[in-house]
Enzyme design. Structure first.
Site, PDB file in Angstrom:
ATOM      1  N   LYS A 155     -11.315  -6.391  -8.394  1.00 56.38           N
ATOM      2  CA  LYS A 155     -11.269  -5.808  -7.042  1.00 56.38           C
ATOM      3  C   LYS A 155     -12.260  -4.647  -6.920  1.00 56.38           C
ATOM      4  O   LYS A 155     -12.934  -4.495  -5.895  1.00 56.38           O
ATOM      5  CB  LYS A 155      -9.849  -5.334  -6.742  1.00 56.38           C
ATOM      6  CG  LYS A 155      -8.840  -6.492  -6.666  1.00 56.38           C
ATOM      7  CD  LYS A 155      -7.411  -5.990  -6.735  1.00 56.38           C
ATOM      8  CE  LYS A 155      -6.394  -7.121  -6.690  1.00 56.38           C
ATOM      9  NZ  LYS A 155      -5.030  -6.675  -7.047  1.00 56.38           N
ATOM     10  N   GLY A 204      -4.537  -6.867  -0.921  1.00 59.89           N
ATOM     11  CA  GLY A 204      -3.640  -7.626  -0.045  1.00 59.89           C
ATOM     12  C   GLY A 204      -3.880  -7.388   1.424  1.00 59.89           C
ATOM     13  O   GLY A 204      -4.945  -7.702   1.965  1.00 59.89           O
ATOM     14  N   LYS A 223     -10.038 -12.966  -5.760  1.00 62.69           N
ATOM     15  CA  LYS A 223     -10.845 -11.822  -6.239  1.00 62.69           C
ATOM     16  C   LYS A 223     -11.704 -12.180  -7.444  1.00 62.69           C
ATOM     17  O   LYS A 223     -12.855 -11.763  -7.553  1.00 62.69           O
ATOM     18  CB  LYS A 223      -9.940 -10.637  -6.577  1.00 62.69           C
ATOM     19  CG  LYS A 223      -8.821 -10.972  -7.559  1.00 62.69           C
ATOM     20  CD  LYS A 223      -7.458 -10.569  -7.076  1.00 62.69           C
ATOM     21  CE  LYS A 223      -6.386 -11.321  -7.844  1.00 62.69           C
ATOM     22  NZ  LYS A 223      -5.035 -10.902  -7.549  1.00 62.69           N
ATOM     23  N   GLY A 272       1.815  -9.967  -2.004  1.00 66.94           N
ATOM     24  CA  GLY A 272       2.947 -10.525  -1.259  1.00 66.94           C
ATOM     25  C   GLY A 272       2.473 -11.564  -0.274  1.00 66.94           C
ATOM     26  O   GLY A 272       1.334 -11.528   0.197  1.00 66.94           O
TER      27      GLY A 272
HETATM   28  N1  HSE Z   1      -1.115  -9.079  -9.571  1.00 66.91           N
HETATM   29  C1  HSE Z   1      -1.714  -8.444  -8.438  1.00 66.91           C
HETATM   30  C2  HSE Z   1      -1.123  -7.037  -8.324  1.00 66.91           C
HETATM   31  C3  HSE Z   1      -1.449  -9.254  -7.199  1.00 66.91           C
HETATM   32  O1  HSE Z   1      -0.126  -6.747  -8.990  1.00 66.91           O
HETATM   33  O2  HSE Z   1      -1.664  -6.223  -7.592  1.00 66.91           O
HETATM   34  C4  HSE Z   1      -2.313  -8.895  -6.004  1.00 66.91           C
HETATM   35  O3  HSE Z   1      -3.686  -9.027  -6.261  1.00 66.91           O
END
Ligand code: HSE
Length: 435
Positions: free
Chosen positions: A203, A132, A103, A301
């Site tokens: 994001k 994700g 990202k 994940g």
């Molecule tokens: N650190 C990020 C979260 C991982 O907690 O969403 C996924 O981008």
């Protein structure tokens, strides 16, 4: 069947998940892709016991994958921006398509990388970079293509959502929950990216650009984290019928402008997105034709993210060896037709507000506060005053306002803080009704 060779760089959490899911579901994936997808080369400094790479060629130098003439699609899963940018640029210049879950790379260097891709008639796919396993990029670029998007609101950082959920449900302190999120592997290598909203900002920028067809502008996002949210405010919000969520928000405004902001936000508890708890992610998108829509799932994940990586591998494999830029515009809008909307400064954005004010318990205080707010042209939606706790002189006044310009509420807050009967700084949290 046409064979498409995949080079995977990075064999960490997402890399091993991608290898395992591709291996496990290979026959179904092949049938859906209409071609034979083979991981032919892995670039990784060390093996990962989470996956058995068997006889697959492994190079310690990831650039060996980017320069391997046999590789059709390079999958970048190393993270970070410096080496990853060189790696992706090299692969694109070598005529390879790229799939990435990175990202930060797309948010900060996407415009440049898309240009290199275009010049080399290849494409960069990045479904896994946002939320994700939720196919939100496909939804925006394809499923909602008929709509003019009005706004998009997302819980797009699982770590932050986990912390706020634990604070509300178990009354736990921020620091304590953060330590657990790190131990469970949810947090970024540097957890300030999660708690200060940088990860969510990366994001959000990507989603906003696809929603509105504007270039990626990471430097313009207003970003506020959750580190200043206290259990007291989580509880008062709950009492008023609201949940506090860390949201990424982008909204189209009049005169070709957009809002682009990440901050803790009160949302009504009766909105479905308010019940998205723990590490789960959700994104609400309002289109003019479809109305509000909601996308929910695991935002992080190993295999959840691998699901999105493989979706991109299949999509690009179907197009492989064709000139794709005109078929798959990187931001969903043809690159010649991007909009040039202005991103509004935060002072020009509009939301409702939650205010918590500590005041001396004496006559006239409430009316002076109400007067200042009304003189700023802002109306009060709800108000509660708490009894002073034993042994304390100060009481808490909690206000919910109607929608107002940020600069107006800031002006009113400065005046209220100057009142003799008001103690300390006012706690202010933005509110979105999501209508
Ligand atoms: N650190 C990020 C979260 C991982 O907690 O969403 C996924 O981008």
């Amino acid at each position: 069947m046409k064979r498409v060779n995949i080079g995977v760089c990075g064999l960490g959490t997402v890399g091993s998940g991608t290898f395992n899911v591709l291996t496990r579901n290979l026959s179904t994936i092949r049938a859906r892709a209409g071609c034979e997808i083979v991981i032919s080369h892995i670039g990784a400094r060390r093996d990962n016991p989470a996956c058995n790479t068997g006889g697959t060629r492994i190079s310690k130098d990831i650039f060996a994958v980017a320069n391997d003439p046999e590789v059709d699609i390079l999958v970048e899963l190393i993270g970070g921006v410096t080496v990853a940018k060189d790696l992706v640029a090299t692969a694109l210049q070598n005529g390879k398509h790229v799939v990435t879950a990175n990202k930060a790379l797309i948010a900060e260097f996407g415009n440049e990388l898309f240009e290199i891709a275009k010049q080399n008639s290849v494409t960069v796919s990045y479904e896994a970079a946002v939320a994700g396993g939720i196919p939100i990029i496909s939804a925006l670029r394809e499923g909602l293509v008929a709509n003019s998007i009005e706004w998009l609101v997302g819980i797009i950082n699982g770590t932050g959502n986990f912390i706020l959920t634990e604070m509300r449900d178990k009354g736990r302190d921020f620091e304590d929950v953060l330590k657990e999120a790190q131990a469970l592997g949810y947090a970024e290598a540097d957890p300030t990216f999660d708690v200060e909203g940088i990860d969510a900002a990366h994001k959000l920028v990507i989603l906003s650009s696809i929603a509105f067809g504007i270039p990626l502008q990471f430097d313009k996002v207003f970003t506020e984290g959750i580190s200043k949210i206290s259990t007291i405010d989580v509880n008062y919000a709950d009492e008023l019928g609201y949940s506090i969520k860390h949201l990424g928000i982008t909204r189209r405004r009049e005169n070709n402008a957009v809002e682009l902001r990440v901050h803790p936000t009160l949302i009504p508890k009766n909105q479905i997105i308010a019940s998205v708890d723990g590490v789960m992610n959700a994104i609400m998108v309002k289109g003019d034709a479809v109305g509000p829509t909601l996308y929910y799932g695991a935002g992080a994940g190993s295999e959840a993210t691998a699901s999105a990586v493989i979706a991109d591998i299949v999509r690009v494999s179907r197009l492989c060896k064709e000139t794709v830029e005109s078929n798959v515009p990187h931001l969903g809008f043809s690159s010649e037709c991007l909009n040039s909307f202005d991103v509004l400064p935060i002072e020009e954005t509009q939301t409702s507000y939650y205010l918590r004010i500590s005041v001396e318990d004496k006559p006239g205080v409430l009316s002076s506060i109400a007067q200042i707010i009304s003189q700023a042209g802002i109306s009060i939606e709800a108000l509660i005053q708490k009894e002073p706790r034993e042994g304390q002189d100060l009481v808490s006044v909690i206000l919910l306002t109607n929608r107002a310009l940020e600069r107006d509420i800031i002006g009113a807050i400065e005046k209220i803080e100057d009142l003799d009967s008001v103690a300390g700084k006012i706690v202010r949290i933005r509110v979105e009704l999501l209508k």
